[in-house]
Design a protein around this motif. Sequence first.
Motif, PDB file in Angstrom:
ATOM      1  N   GLY A   1       0.792  -0.639  -0.248  1.00 50.76           N
ATOM      2  CA  GLY A   1      -0.015  -0.199  -0.588  1.00 50.76           C
ATOM      3  C   GLY A   1       0.561   1.255  -0.052  1.00 50.76           C
ATOM      4  N   HIS A   2       1.741   1.173   0.978  1.00 46.10           N
ATOM      5  CA  HIS A   2       3.048   2.502   0.778  1.00 46.10           C
ATOM      6  C   HIS A   2       3.677   2.327  -0.772  1.00 46.10           C
ATOM      7  CE1 HIS A   2       7.024   3.774   1.198  1.00 46.10           C
ATOM      8  NE2 HIS A   2       6.498   4.978   1.826  1.00 46.10           N
ATOM      9  N   ALA A   3       4.131   1.580  -1.042  1.00 49.61           N
ATOM     10  CA  ALA A   3       4.565   1.477  -2.286  1.00 49.61           C
ATOM     11  C   ALA A   3       3.291   2.384  -3.641  1.00 49.61           C
ATOM     12  CB  ALA A   3       5.357   0.277  -3.071  1.00 49.61           C
ATOM     13  N   LEU A   4       1.944   1.447  -3.618  1.00 47.64           N
ATOM     14  CA  LEU A   4       1.081   2.094  -4.028  1.00 47.64           C
ATOM     15  C   LEU A   4       0.711   3.753  -4.314  1.00 47.64           C
ATOM     16  CD1 LEU A   4      -1.154   1.524  -6.416  1.00 47.64           C
ATOM     17  CD2 LEU A   4      -2.346   1.061  -4.523  1.00 47.64           C
ATOM     18  N   ILE A   5       0.777   4.074  -3.437  1.00 51.41           N
ATOM     19  CA  ILE A   5       0.608   5.700  -2.586  1.00 51.41           C
ATOM     20  C   ILE A   5       1.754   6.372  -3.415  1.00 51.41           C
ATOM     21  CG2 ILE A   5       0.304   7.391  -1.687  1.00 51.41           C
ATOM     22  CD1 ILE A   5      -2.127   5.502  -1.859  1.00 51.41           C
ATOM     23  N   GLU A   6       3.224   6.118  -3.602  1.00 48.08           N
ATOM     24  CA  GLU A   6       4.336   6.089  -3.322  1.00 48.08           C
ATOM     25  C   GLU A   6       4.287   6.391  -5.225  1.00 48.08           C
ATOM     26  OE1 GLU A   6       7.861   9.133  -3.469  1.00 48.08           O
ATOM     27  OE2 GLU A   6       6.527   7.952  -1.702  1.00 48.08           O
ATOM     28  N   VAL A   7       3.741   5.646  -5.999  1.00 47.68           N
ATOM     29  CA  VAL A   7       3.565   5.558  -7.473  1.00 47.68           C
ATOM     30  C   VAL A   7       2.691   6.233  -7.992  1.00 47.68           C
ATOM     31  CG1 VAL A   7       2.683   4.363  -9.408  1.00 47.68           C
ATOM     32  CG2 VAL A   7       4.576   3.083  -7.971  1.00 47.68           C
ATOM     33  N   GLU A   8       1.687   6.472  -7.483  1.00 48.45           N
ATOM     34  CA  GLU A   8       0.232   6.865  -7.706  1.00 48.45           C
ATOM     35  C   GLU A   8      -0.020   8.578  -6.608  1.00 48.45           C
ATOM     36  OE1 GLU A   8      -1.598   5.907  -9.531  1.00 48.45           O
ATOM     37  OE2 GLU A   8      -2.012   3.597  -9.842  1.00 48.45           O
ATOM     38  N   CYS A   9       0.657   8.949  -6.671  1.00 48.26           N
ATOM     39  CA  CYS A   9       1.224  10.583  -6.575  1.00 48.26           C
ATOM     40  C   CYS A   9       1.976  10.562  -7.119  1.00 48.26           C
ATOM     41  CB  CYS A   9       1.895  10.610  -4.565  1.00 48.26           C
ATOM     42  SG  CYS A   9       0.879  10.466  -3.365  1.00 48.26           S
TER      43      CYS A   9
ATOM     44  N   PHE B   1       1.577  16.796  -7.459  1.00 45.72           N
ATOM     45  CA  PHE B   1       1.048  16.522  -5.848  1.00 45.72           C
ATOM     46  C   PHE B   1       1.623  16.813  -3.962  1.00 45.72           C
ATOM     47  CE2 PHE B   1      -0.586  13.502  -2.521  1.00 45.72           C
ATOM     48  CZ  PHE B   1      -1.568  13.038  -2.836  1.00 45.72           C
ATOM     49  N   PRO B   2       1.314  17.325  -3.364  1.00 42.62           N
ATOM     50  CA  PRO B   2       1.585  17.818  -2.446  1.00 42.62           C
ATOM     51  C   PRO B   2       3.047  16.520  -1.766  1.00 42.62           C
ATOM     52  CG  PRO B   2      -0.310  18.814  -2.430  1.00 42.62           C
ATOM     53  CD  PRO B   2      -0.426  18.010  -3.130  1.00 42.62           C
ATOM     54  N   ALA B   3       3.821  17.158  -0.993  1.00 42.90           N
ATOM     55  CA  ALA B   3       4.962  15.915  -0.895  1.00 42.90           C
ATOM     56  C   ALA B   3       4.416  15.921   1.248  1.00 42.90           C
ATOM     57  CB  ALA B   3       6.457  15.831  -0.227  1.00 42.90           C
ATOM     58  N   ASN B   4       3.658  16.395   1.494  1.00 49.51           N
ATOM     59  CA  ASN B   4       3.791  16.670   3.243  1.00 49.51           C
ATOM     60  C   ASN B   4       1.993  15.914   2.493  1.00 49.51           C
ATOM     61  OD1 ASN B   4       1.569  18.807   2.009  1.00 49.51           O
ATOM     62  ND2 ASN B   4       1.410  19.310   3.591  1.00 49.51           N
ATOM     63  N   LYS B   5       1.529  16.176   2.455  1.00 46.85           N
ATOM     64  CA  LYS B   5      -0.191  14.994   2.647  1.00 46.85           C
ATOM     65  C   LYS B   5      -0.176  13.712   1.868  1.00 46.85           C
ATOM     66  CE  LYS B   5      -3.183  18.842   1.352  1.00 46.85           C
ATOM     67  NZ  LYS B   5      -3.830  19.677   0.285  1.00 46.85           N
ATOM     68  N   LYS B   6       1.616  13.516   1.020  1.00 44.39           N
ATOM     69  CA  LYS B   6       1.509  12.041   0.502  1.00 44.39           C
ATOM     70  C   LYS B   6       1.810  10.869   1.539  1.00 44.39           C
ATOM     71  CE  LYS B   6       5.348  11.365  -0.945  1.00 44.39           C
ATOM     72  NZ  LYS B   6       6.674  10.572  -1.607  1.00 44.39           N
ATOM     73  N   ILE B   7       2.902  11.961   2.604  1.00 47.05           N
ATOM     74  CA  ILE B   7       4.197  11.825   4.008  1.00 47.05           C
ATOM     75  C   ILE B   7       2.734  11.099   4.265  1.00 47.05           C
ATOM     76  CG2 ILE B   7       5.194  12.052   5.445  1.00 47.05           C
ATOM     77  CD1 ILE B   7       6.821  14.104   3.453  1.00 47.05           C
ATOM     78  N   LEU B   8       1.605  12.290   4.868  1.00 49.44           N
ATOM     79  CA  LEU B   8       0.585  11.903   6.022  1.00 49.44           C
ATOM     80  C   LEU B   8       0.109  10.355   5.683  1.00 49.44           C
ATOM     81  CD1 LEU B   8      -0.184  15.464   7.013  1.00 49.44           C
ATOM     82  CD2 LEU B   8       0.755  13.729   8.281  1.00 49.44           C
ATOM     83  N   ILE B   9      -0.089  10.062   4.283  1.00 49.42           N
ATOM     84  CA  ILE B   9      -1.188   9.266   3.844  1.00 49.42           C
ATOM     85  C   ILE B   9      -0.619   8.157   3.942  1.00 49.42           C
ATOM     86  CG2 ILE B   9      -2.418   8.085   1.801  1.00 49.42           C
ATOM     87  CD1 ILE B   9      -4.391   9.968   2.511  1.00 49.42           C
TER      88      ILE B   9
END
Length: 368
Positions: free
Chosen positions: A227-235, A241-249
């Motif tokens: 799941g973590h990797a999928l968010i990295e790819v899709e962001c 896409f804001p890096a801070n929001k990606k990190i929080l998710i």
Amino acid sequence: MSTQRIPIAELKSGDHVESFYMLQDVQIRNRKDGTSFATIVLRDATGKITGIMWDNFESLRNQTIKVNDVVQVTGDVQKFQNKLQMRVTRVSRVNESDVLLNDLLPSTPFPVEELKKEFRGYLAQIRDKDLKRLVQRIFDDPKRWDAFCKAPSAVSMHQGYLGGLLEHTVFVTRNALRIAENYPQVNRDLLVAGALLHDIGKIAEFEYERQIAYTDVGRLIGHIPIGHALIEVECSRIPNFPANKKILIQHMILSHHGHLEFGSPKRPKTLEAIILHHADLLDAQISNYLEIAGNLQKVGAKWEYSPMFERYIFGGTPDMLQAPPTLLETSSQSSELDHPVRPRSGNRAEEGLSKDDLLGLVEDPLEE
């Protein structure tokens, strides 16, 4: 071959069975006298039952019939140690073109279309445009959405059936939002986005075409890193896409199991991550308890050991609980007149209480 299937959930002690099921497990065991017997697990969409074969199981021994084959069985249902089991006298392989495999895999008891509608309703509530784009991008992919709606949430611990992942995600989001009602400081958009995405890696963690089991990727990596990797790819595919929001998710996904020993590489460190963890744990544990209680009540039993809780769980009805006689009952009943109670002054020395009397006033710490 019998064209009828008797649902496992409808089996009762004393039933004679001629029906087809999925063969989930086979074990050949040795007896003290040198002979052997076979234990099998049969499954359909309504449940599973253990079977025992004392003879006629050569096809199982030589693997002419294997795990995940559809089999026709003949046997009799009996009760053993408060559980139903089947004494199987005959087993044969079935031509799978004669059956629907979906009849042999358990599925969510809740209407799938209603769960989908509720899920989409939560997605629509997200007002943050960045988080909404991310969640939409992931779930608007038809192939991914189809997999998400069909996948189980686990193999056995909780909601281990088709549609279990969708059910669990909706229930976790419900729980999270109800908890958030008490805390106005919560970022609701972040909480909802994290709840909807927290188990997205399970679409790759489990297989569920013929059986519900871990995939190789599921065993080697697991749904949290996936799941973590999928968010990295899709962001990375969403411009700016804001890096801070990606990190929080990503933090919510990495920490939702709460503890390192439970598979989370990080523990919850934000308000939304803390709420998500407890919302997730609550649904998983209650689902596990309700499944245990339902199975116990079908056979009139009341206790079963739960690996999730690591303790025995009482799943019987209140009238099944056997309460011991009260310790206050004595063989001879005495009236209040035999031992009149005088009002206390508040000064124990004035009341003439002995040392033993004083010790008797101290509460037993084990009762707390």
